[in-house]
Design an enzyme around this catalytic site. Structure first.
Site, short mmCIF file in Angstrom:
data_model
loop_
_atom_site.label_atom_id
_atom_site.label_comp_id
_atom_site.label_asym_id
_atom_site.label_seq_id
_atom_site.Cartn_x
_atom_site.Cartn_y
_atom_site.Cartn_z
N GLY A 240 55.33 -4.81 85.92
CA GLY A 240 55.76 -4.70 84.54
C GLY A 240 55.87 -6.03 83.80
N LYS B 173 63.27 0.84 67.26
CA LYS B 173 61.81 0.80 67.12
C LYS B 173 61.24 1.83 66.13
CE LYS B 173 60.01 -1.10 71.40
NZ LYS B 173 59.16 -0.80 72.56
N ASP C 185 52.72 -2.91 72.23
CA ASP C 185 52.88 -2.42 73.61
C ASP C 185 51.55 -1.98 74.23
OD1 ASP C 185 55.57 -2.87 73.82
OD2 ASP C 185 56.16 -0.85 73.19
P1 ATR Z 1 60.23 4.03 75.90
O1 ATR Z 1 60.27 3.58 74.47
O2 ATR Z 1 60.64 2.96 76.87
O3 ATR Z 1 58.93 4.67 76.27
P2 ATR Z 1 61.37 6.65 75.62
O4 ATR Z 1 60.62 6.82 74.36
O5 ATR Z 1 62.80 7.09 75.69
O6 ATR Z 1 61.39 5.11 76.05
O7 ATR Z 1 60.51 7.35 76.80
C1 ATR Z 1 60.98 7.47 78.10
C2 ATR Z 1 59.89 8.15 78.93
O8 ATR Z 1 60.35 8.29 80.29
C3 ATR Z 1 59.56 9.57 78.47
O9 ATR Z 1 58.22 9.84 78.77
C4 ATR Z 1 60.50 10.41 79.35
O10 ATR Z 1 60.10 11.77 79.50
P3 ATR Z 1 60.60 12.90 78.43
O11 ATR Z 1 59.74 12.68 77.21
O12 ATR Z 1 60.31 14.18 79.06
O13 ATR Z 1 62.04 12.62 78.18
C5 ATR Z 1 60.34 9.68 80.65
N1 ATR Z 1 61.44 9.92 81.60
C6 ATR Z 1 62.69 9.42 81.56
N2 ATR Z 1 63.40 9.84 82.63
C7 ATR Z 1 62.56 10.63 83.37
C8 ATR Z 1 62.68 11.36 84.59
N3 ATR Z 1 63.82 11.37 85.28
N4 ATR Z 1 61.60 12.04 85.04
C9 ATR Z 1 60.43 12.02 84.36
N5 ATR Z 1 60.25 11.35 83.20
C10 ATR Z 1 61.30 10.66 82.70
#
Ligand code: ATR
Length: 290
Positions: free
Chosen positions: A250, A72, A108
């Site tokens: 979702g 992306k 999105d």
């Molecule tokens: P997407 O494109 O699907 O949004 P991404 O850019 O990898 O995927 O974002 C994942 C999101 O989930 C982020 O906000 C991530 O938080 P961080 O920026 O701190 O990594 C959040 N996320 C993933 N696992 C998490 C967890 N265990 N607890 C809290 N937030 C989580």
């Protein structure tokens, strides 16, 4: 279309992994319903093949493309033009090919807002708490900053949420706050909001029992939306429903981001209910498999 011909328009989604993508089923159902002479296919494209894949889109004259993980952000380097929302978000999920000119969009955020509105939530008068400042979170935050009454953003990595909130506040001249996600801040910030959106991956299969929000923080007056669609009802949504809150799953965002892509490509309204039904049918079939 029953038969494909030399005139059939080709659309695709690229990603890695891609085999579980629901986009082909959703878009092909729409094409069939509207009797469009078109087909939508999925391609597994490895990171190092992305540039070749985009060249392939030009070479084969593929009319439109969806882009998913892990491409992306990287795809921005290979397109001719990036629409301003996708530029701000730093991610493209839709490409339109107009006579060889490739333009990148991000649907999105538009999809999330459409999902809210179609489910009876008018954002203008509402206070929102958004969890997540990743790709999807940024896209949703952008549209909420534009349309919502008030916006608060929390993210595990608090600096991302703060930077995003500051940038949006400057852009839209609205009070938008960001901070680090912790149980105490969450509890405080959630108290007087109308809508809670989970835009993180927390709760996604196989970690179905995980949630960022304890049930005792939820209230019947809240609307809770989750962008996770596998499982369809996440732990967060189950808990929200059990306290009497309104829930939006979702699948809604998935369908409306897809319909927004469709409308960019075809310049005509997408058959939403046909697309949603195609996805549900596919998911039910998947769930019934042992
Ligand atoms: P997407 O494109 O699907 O949004 P991404 O850019 O990898 O995927 O974002 C994942 C999101 O989930 C982020 O906000 C991530 O938080 P961080 O920026 O701190 O990594 C959040 N996320 C993933 N696992 C998490 C967890 N265990 N607890 C809290 N937030 C989580």
């Amino acid at each position: 279309m029953e038969f494909f011909s030399g005139k059939t328009k080709v659309f695709c989604v690229i990603g890695d992994p891609i085999e579980h993508s629901l986009s082909p089923v959703m878009h092909n159902a729409a094409f069939k319903h509207l009797k469009l002479d078109a087909i939508y296919v999925a391609f597994n494209v490895k990171k190092e093949m992305l540039e070749d894949a985009v060249r392939g889109m030009r070479g084969f004259g593929i009319c439109g493309m969806n882009v998913t993980m892990p491409h992306k952000t990287a795809i921005i380097n290979y397109l001719d033009e990036i629409d301003s929302v996708a530029k701000f978000v730093g991610a493209v999920n839709t490409v339109l090919n107009t006579n060889g000119k490739l333009v990148g969009f991000n649907t999105d955020g538009i999809g999330a807002l459409k999902a809210l509105k179609e489910n009876g939530v008018e954002p203008r008068s509402k206070k929102f708490l958004l969890l997540g400042a990743g790709g999807a979170g940024r896209a949703i935050a952008f549209q909420l900053a534009k349309e919502a009454g008030e916006l608060r953003i929390l993210n595990r990595d608090g600096s991302k949420a703060k930077l995003l909130a500051d940038a949006l506040q400057r852009k839209f001249n609205k009070k938008i706050v960001g901070g680090r996600l912790s149980p105490s801040v969450l509890k405080k910030w959630l108290k007087d909001v109308n809508v809670l959106i989970n835009a993180t991956s927390v709760g996604m299969h196989p970690y179905n029992s995980q949630t960022l929000v304890e049930r005792n923080m939820l209230r019947p007056e809240l609307t809770v939306m989750d962008i996770v669609y596998n499982p369809i009802e996440t732990r967060l949504l189950k808990d929200a429903r059990s306290v009497g809150a309104k829930v939006i799953n979702g699948i809604e965002m998935l369908v409306f981001q897809g319909s927004a892509s469709f409308e960019i490509w075809w310049n005509q309204p997408a058959p939403i209910s046909v697309m949603r039904e195609a996805i549900m049918k596919k998911l039910r079939r998947r769930e019934s498999k042992p």
